[in-house]
Design an enzyme around this catalytic site. Structure first.
Site, PDB file in Angstrom:
ATOM      1  N   TYR A 253      -2.193 -32.903 -32.237  1.00  0.00           N
ATOM      2  CA  TYR A 253      -2.556 -33.405 -30.912  1.00  0.00           C
ATOM      3  C   TYR A 253      -3.247 -32.324 -30.097  1.00  0.00           C
ATOM      4  O   TYR A 253      -4.292 -32.564 -29.479  1.00  0.00           O
ATOM      5  CB  TYR A 253      -1.304 -33.903 -30.197  1.00  0.00           C
TER       6      TYR A 253
ATOM      7  N   SER B 253      -5.945 -33.117 -22.368  1.00  0.00           N
ATOM      8  CA  SER B 253      -4.525 -32.866 -22.099  1.00  0.00           C
ATOM      9  C   SER B 253      -4.338 -31.383 -21.831  1.00  0.00           C
ATOM     10  O   SER B 253      -5.138 -30.557 -22.293  1.00  0.00           O
ATOM     11  CB  SER B 253      -3.681 -33.268 -23.315  1.00  0.00           C
TER      12      SER B 253
END
Length: 263
Positions: free
Chosen positions: A170, A157
């Site tokens: 995350y 990501s």
């Protein structure tokens, strides 16, 4: 790859290849399964929700593709091994594996519980490692060293490259995935396996839909240079390149595709 009228025509076809994709019951995983099936691959769709996998396999078959559903939990080593066993028995040893399964936990670092932190790490780091390691073991045993056709893509990501407040677990997990891809690429280069990572920007999926539709998420999107999130198709070109013969020289690559969201 062929030359025609002075132009190089990249070969993205995957005919005869078997691909395994984790987190394939929804979102990007399901999209990648349809993409690779459309390029000619036999696709093994892995996730925990069997009903959704069956629907995806039916969709692919209706469009002339070949697919198989395997139930797996990427956190569970035995489950991943069993999924690869089923894939080999059904469609052949995967020479393409996309480690896509992931979860998120939104909240300030001072408020995140350790159980929540551990849950993110278990899926996003442990799960990716188990998936990629098992993929490499199978590819090597099947002769990837001689053919050079192993392709492993880890879905990271832009959060692994740019700090995002409210997403510390995350972000940490995706930064780990980026380094995992580069480290595995270095280890398996001479085993005929390419390992790379794709770092997408925001694409609306089940794990972020609630956030993106809250005032905080909408404010974040309004601050992006183009004030928008991306479509699922935004990653198609990079994915097709990495897993096909066209990307045979790409290993250890970290490709950020975020529509400038990280600027």
């Amino acid at each position: 790859m062929s030359a025609k009228s002075g132009l190089i025509q990249p070969d993205f076809r995957l005919d005869g290849k078997t691909a395994l994709i984790t987190g394939a019951s929804s979102g990007l995983g399901a999209h990648f399964a349809r993409l690779l099936a459309g390029l000619g691959a036999k696709v093994v769709c892995g996730a925990r929700r069997r009903d959704r996998l069956d629907d995806l396999v039916a969709q692919i078959a209706a469009n002339g593709g070949q697919a198989q559903a395997v139930v797996l939990d990427v956190q569970d080593e035995a489950s991943v091994i069993a999924a690869f066993d089923a894939a080999e028995a059904g469609l052949g040893t995967p020479s393409i594996v996309i480690a896509n399964a992931g979860v998120n936990e939104i909240g300030l670092a001072t408020e995140i519980s350790m159980d929540a932190y551990d849950a993110v790490m278990s899926v996003n780091v442990r799960g990716v490692f188990i998936t990629a390691r098992e993929a490499a073991r199978r590819m090597i045993a099947a002769g990837s060293s001689e053919r050079g056709d192993g392709r492993i893509v880890l879905i990271a990501s832009m959060a692994g490259l740019k700090p995002l407040p409210g997403l510390v677990p995350y972000s940490v997990s995706k930064a780990a995935v980026v380094m995992m891809a580069r480290s595995m690429a270095a280890e398996w280069m001479r085993k005929g396996i390419n390992v790379s990572a794709i770092c997408p920007g925001y694409i609306e999926t089940e794990i972020n839909s609630d956030w993106l539709n809250q005032p905080g998420g909408q404010k974040m999107v309004s601050g992006f240079p183009r004030r928008r999130i991306m479509d699922e198709e935004a990653l198609d070109g990079a994915m097709a390149w990495l897993v096909s013969e066209a990307g045979r020289y790409a290993s250890g690559s970290v490709i950020q595709i975020d529509d400038g969201q990280g600027l």
